[in-house]
Design an enzyme around this catalytic site. Sequence first.
Site, PDB file in Angstrom:
ATOM      1  N   SER A  28       1.071  -1.063   0.221  1.00 17.10           N
ATOM      2  CA  SER A  28      -0.318  -0.125   0.231  1.00 17.10           C
ATOM      3  C   SER A  28       1.024   1.218  -0.227  1.00 17.10           C
ATOM      4  O   SER A  28       0.283   2.817   0.047  1.00 17.10           O
ATOM      5  CB  SER A  28      -0.918   0.498   1.525  1.00 17.10           C
ATOM      6  OG  SER A  28      -0.507  -0.527   2.357  1.00 17.10           O
ATOM      7  N   ASN A 114      -2.646  -1.177  13.846  1.00 14.18           N
ATOM      8  CA  ASN A 114      -4.196  -1.651  13.324  1.00 14.18           C
ATOM      9  C   ASN A 114      -4.654  -0.308  14.533  1.00 14.18           C
ATOM     10  O   ASN A 114      -5.014   1.157  13.542  1.00 14.18           O
ATOM     11  CB  ASN A 114      -4.948  -1.842  13.856  1.00 14.18           C
ATOM     12  CG  ASN A 114      -4.881  -3.885  13.543  1.00 14.18           C
ATOM     13  OD1 ASN A 114      -3.594  -3.742  12.326  1.00 14.18           O
ATOM     14  ND2 ASN A 114      -4.433  -4.947  13.884  1.00 14.18           N
ATOM     15  N   THR A 159     -38.357  26.910 -11.989  1.00 11.90           N
ATOM     16  CA  THR A 159     -38.720  25.749 -11.512  1.00 11.90           C
ATOM     17  C   THR A 159     -38.318  25.590 -12.112  1.00 11.90           C
ATOM     18  O   THR A 159     -39.493  25.516 -13.045  1.00 11.90           O
ATOM     19  CB  THR A 159     -39.735  25.574  -9.577  1.00 11.90           C
ATOM     20  OG1 THR A 159     -41.348  26.356 -10.876  1.00 11.90           O
ATOM     21  CG2 THR A 159     -39.280  27.154  -9.240  1.00 11.90           C
ATOM     22  N   HIS A 160     -38.409  23.855 -12.681  1.00 11.23           N
ATOM     23  CA  HIS A 160     -39.002  23.375 -13.343  1.00 11.23           C
ATOM     24  C   HIS A 160     -38.113  23.765 -15.056  1.00 11.23           C
ATOM     25  O   HIS A 160     -38.923  22.935 -16.047  1.00 11.23           O
ATOM     26  CB  HIS A 160     -39.893  22.869 -13.602  1.00 11.23           C
ATOM     27  CG  HIS A 160     -41.545  22.707 -12.270  1.00 11.23           C
ATOM     28  ND1 HIS A 160     -41.342  20.953 -12.374  1.00 11.23           N
ATOM     29  CD2 HIS A 160     -41.944  22.699 -11.885  1.00 11.23           C
ATOM     30  CE1 HIS A 160     -42.359  21.323 -11.260  1.00 11.23           C
ATOM     31  NE2 HIS A 160     -42.474  22.430 -10.298  1.00 11.23           N
ATOM     32  N   SER A 287     -13.479  23.941 -30.030  1.00  5.63           N
ATOM     33  CA  SER A 287     -13.968  22.160 -30.686  1.00  5.63           C
ATOM     34  C   SER A 287     -12.996  22.437 -31.235  1.00  5.63           C
ATOM     35  O   SER A 287     -12.351  23.428 -32.330  1.00  5.63           O
ATOM     36  CB  SER A 287     -15.331  22.210 -31.449  1.00  5.63           C
ATOM     37  OG  SER A 287     -15.076  21.209 -32.365  1.00  5.63           O
ATOM     38  N   ASN A 295     -16.867  25.575 -25.916  1.00  3.28           N
ATOM     39  CA  ASN A 295     -17.528  24.790 -23.882  1.00  3.28           C
ATOM     40  C   ASN A 295     -17.344  25.245 -23.418  1.00  3.28           C
ATOM     41  O   ASN A 295     -16.339  25.245 -22.833  1.00  3.28           O
ATOM     42  CB  ASN A 295     -16.930  23.509 -24.971  1.00  3.28           C
ATOM     43  CG  ASN A 295     -17.371  23.643 -25.882  1.00  3.28           C
ATOM     44  OD1 ASN A 295     -18.538  23.758 -26.986  1.00  3.28           O
ATOM     45  ND2 ASN A 295     -16.727  22.440 -26.964  1.00  3.28           N
ATOM     46  N   GLU A 300     -18.633  21.796 -16.774  1.00  3.10           N
ATOM     47  CA  GLU A 300     -19.020  19.730 -17.240  1.00  3.10           C
ATOM     48  C   GLU A 300     -18.482  18.930 -16.730  1.00  3.10           C
ATOM     49  O   GLU A 300     -18.893  18.075 -16.694  1.00  3.10           O
ATOM     50  CB  GLU A 300     -18.808  19.675 -19.264  1.00  3.10           C
ATOM     51  CG  GLU A 300     -19.750  20.858 -19.444  1.00  3.10           C
ATOM     52  CD  GLU A 300     -20.512  20.759 -21.588  1.00  3.10           C
ATOM     53  OE1 GLU A 300     -20.932  20.190 -21.560  1.00  3.10           O
ATOM     54  OE2 GLU A 300     -18.828  20.861 -21.290  1.00  3.10           O
ATOM     55  N   TYR A 327     -10.364  -5.746  12.671  1.00  2.00           N
ATOM     56  CA  TYR A 327      -9.753  -5.129  11.653  1.00  2.00           C
ATOM     57  C   TYR A 327      -8.830  -6.056  10.496  1.00  2.00           C
ATOM     58  O   TYR A 327      -8.949  -7.786  11.319  1.00  2.00           O
ATOM     59  CB  TYR A 327      -7.901  -4.500  12.139  1.00  2.00           C
ATOM     60  CG  TYR A 327      -6.834  -4.379  10.620  1.00  2.00           C
ATOM     61  CD1 TYR A 327      -7.308  -3.072  10.240  1.00  2.00           C
ATOM     62  CD2 TYR A 327      -6.335  -5.502   9.989  1.00  2.00           C
ATOM     63  CE1 TYR A 327      -7.187  -3.248   8.976  1.00  2.00           C
ATOM     64  CE2 TYR A 327      -5.560  -5.335   9.014  1.00  2.00           C
ATOM     65  CZ  TYR A 327      -5.320  -3.894   8.557  1.00  2.00           C
ATOM     66  OH  TYR A 327      -5.099  -3.310   7.398  1.00  2.00           O
ATOM     67  N   GLN A 332      -7.179  -1.866   4.015  1.00  2.11           N
ATOM     68  CA  GLN A 332      -6.191  -1.256   3.428  1.00  2.11           C
ATOM     69  C   GLN A 332      -6.917  -0.441   2.177  1.00  2.11           C
ATOM     70  O   GLN A 332      -6.417   0.278   2.091  1.00  2.11           O
ATOM     71  CB  GLN A 332      -5.095  -2.235   2.276  1.00  2.11           C
ATOM     72  CG  GLN A 332      -4.107  -1.127   2.711  1.00  2.11           C
ATOM     73  CD  GLN A 332      -2.958  -2.739   2.366  1.00  2.11           C
ATOM     74  OE1 GLN A 332      -2.067  -2.483   3.318  1.00  2.11           O
ATOM     75  NE2 GLN A 332      -2.348  -2.617   0.948  1.00  2.11           N
ATOM     76  N   LYS A 335      -7.763   3.413   1.390  1.00  2.00           N
ATOM     77  CA  LYS A 335      -7.101   4.938   1.802  1.00  2.00           C
ATOM     78  C   LYS A 335      -7.920   5.293   0.365  1.00  2.00           C
ATOM     79  O   LYS A 335      -7.420   6.358   0.107  1.00  2.00           O
ATOM     80  CB  LYS A 335      -6.231   4.544   2.326  1.00  2.00           C
ATOM     81  CG  LYS A 335      -6.432   4.411   3.676  1.00  2.00           C
ATOM     82  CD  LYS A 335      -5.005   4.199   4.091  1.00  2.00           C
ATOM     83  CE  LYS A 335      -4.014   2.806   4.373  1.00  2.00           C
ATOM     84  NZ  LYS A 335      -5.469   2.672   5.051  1.00  2.00           N
TER      85      LYS A 335
HETATM   86  N1  ARG Z   1      -1.533  -0.978   5.240  1.00  2.00           N
HETATM   87  C1  ARG Z   1      -1.979  -1.523   6.610  1.00  2.00           C
HETATM   88  C2  ARG Z   1      -3.764  -0.575   6.313  1.00  2.00           C
HETATM   89  O1  ARG Z   1      -3.402   0.611   6.193  1.00  2.00           O
HETATM   90  C3  ARG Z   1      -1.706  -1.222   7.301  1.00  2.00           C
HETATM   91  C4  ARG Z   1      -2.175  -1.939   8.854  1.00  2.00           C
HETATM   92  C5  ARG Z   1      -2.169  -3.372   8.865  1.00  2.00           C
HETATM   93  N2  ARG Z   1      -2.689  -4.138   9.516  1.00  2.00           N
HETATM   94  C6  ARG Z   1      -2.428  -6.120  10.102  1.00  2.00           C
HETATM   95  N3  ARG Z   1      -2.917  -6.558  10.656  1.00  2.00           N
HETATM   96  N4  ARG Z   1      -2.044  -6.023   8.652  1.00  2.00           N
HETATM   97  O2  ARG Z   1      -4.538  -1.737   6.703  1.00  2.00           O
END
Ligand code: ARG
Length: 469
Positions: A28, A114, A159-160, A287, A295, A300, A327, A332, A335
């Site tokens: 990650s 965690n 409206t509408h 265009s 445009n 848009e 967890y 992961q 993110k």
């Molecule tokens: N890279 C992991 C995540 O974003 C960190 C936590 C990992 N924890 C584990 N028990 N493997 O979730």
Amino acid sequence: MAKPTSQATWGGRFTAGPAELMLKFSESVSFDHRLAPFDIAGSKAHAAMLAHVGLITTKERDAIHAGLDAILAEIAAGKFAWDVKLEDVHMNIEQALTKRVPAAAKLHTARSRNDQVATDMRLWFKHACADLAARLRGAQRALLAVATANRDVLIPGYTHLQRAQPVFLAHHVFAWIEMLDRDVGRLGDVAAHANWCPLGSGAIAGTTLPIDREFTAKQLGFVDAKGRPQVTQNSMDTVADRDLFIEFASACAIAGVHFSRIAEDLVLWSSTEFGFVDLPDAFCTGSSLMPQKKNPDAAELLRGKSARLQGNLHTLLALAKGLPLTYNRDLQEDKPPVFDSFDQTALCADVLAGTVTGLQVRRERCAAAVADPALLATDLADYLVKRGVAFRDAHHAVGAVVKVAEQKRVPLNALTLADVQGVHGAFAADWVEIFDLKRALAARTGTGMPGPKQIAKQFARWQKTLGRG
Ligand code: ARG
């Protein structure tokens, strides 16, 4: 002791390291490296706490702090070598620290990735909410400037998508500013919800070591208005909880809906058919085929990005819904959507500000549109009400008057007194005065209405909130 595999942080019970494909699949660091400043802040606070309770010496703490500062400087300078073999931002930084500082081996005492990642993200959310709120304020400021420069302009409200009643253009723009103001408020709520410190929750069940969670929380600014530390209250919930991700993505998705609706108004207003505004060249494109085209691409794309922001929210809801406590590695994947929501919302707010900053209002087109007397048909019904007619009857009578005007193919205010009296006896000679726009607006005196006195109040309010810019 057995020779460690490449995974120095957890490799003790393994004889073989992960497959190349597994590394590629599970890393990650390619996206969570952006958590580095927050990860380092969290580690510094954790080390300070460990020294505070005597689990490490102050010397070890200082060595850890200096090492982390040096790593942060290296990252900021773009000189840090991120290694996907080390999976994530947390292990990359810990391993880099281990190479520099022997005491680094003690940093992870009473901590798990965690509660570490939960802490990093809470710090990131606080930062991200403040950043987006500032950009939304920028967009509001740009909108206020449009309202200020066109203070006396009237347009039809719709409206509408049908002409409804006359309003000041500023009233319409203030509606947009209100929408963005709720977004600023929502981001403030998310930041407040983020303001609880996870550290000390460990992997799932805390630690047997004598840590001081409140100390760490204070170090990291997880405090209430009175400076009292705020720590999360259930270790299992803390490492499993992803509500903030959903709330943040939701706040961004709602802001996206607002950007999109404002953008849609701008697309309509800049069309030849409306012609209320000219959008700046800098936020439009041409265009490749039709030489005459200009445009409204920025507007848009504001509409389009809104779909993406909704998608991110949905990804997070789906990600969390079936997971057992606590967890799970699925998490992961939490993110990329929130980082994308942040990046795109930031861009949208800036692009909206840029687009409206160069916007020109075409006053003559607005004046022509708002001159349509039919916009005051409701005022005409109110006129009858003031003369004692029940509203339903007044509404019906004015509808009939509109029909007469349509049949005679004349504007509503070109009918004769005889015409309107033929519909209802309560019409008197002063009935045409209703079509005086200035009077019509001035009569709208209540809070939230588009009368000039109320508009002046809103100008004062927004100038106070946003500064005169
Ligand atoms: N890279 C992991 C995540 O974003 C960190 C936590 C990992 N924890 C584990 N028990 N493997 O979730």
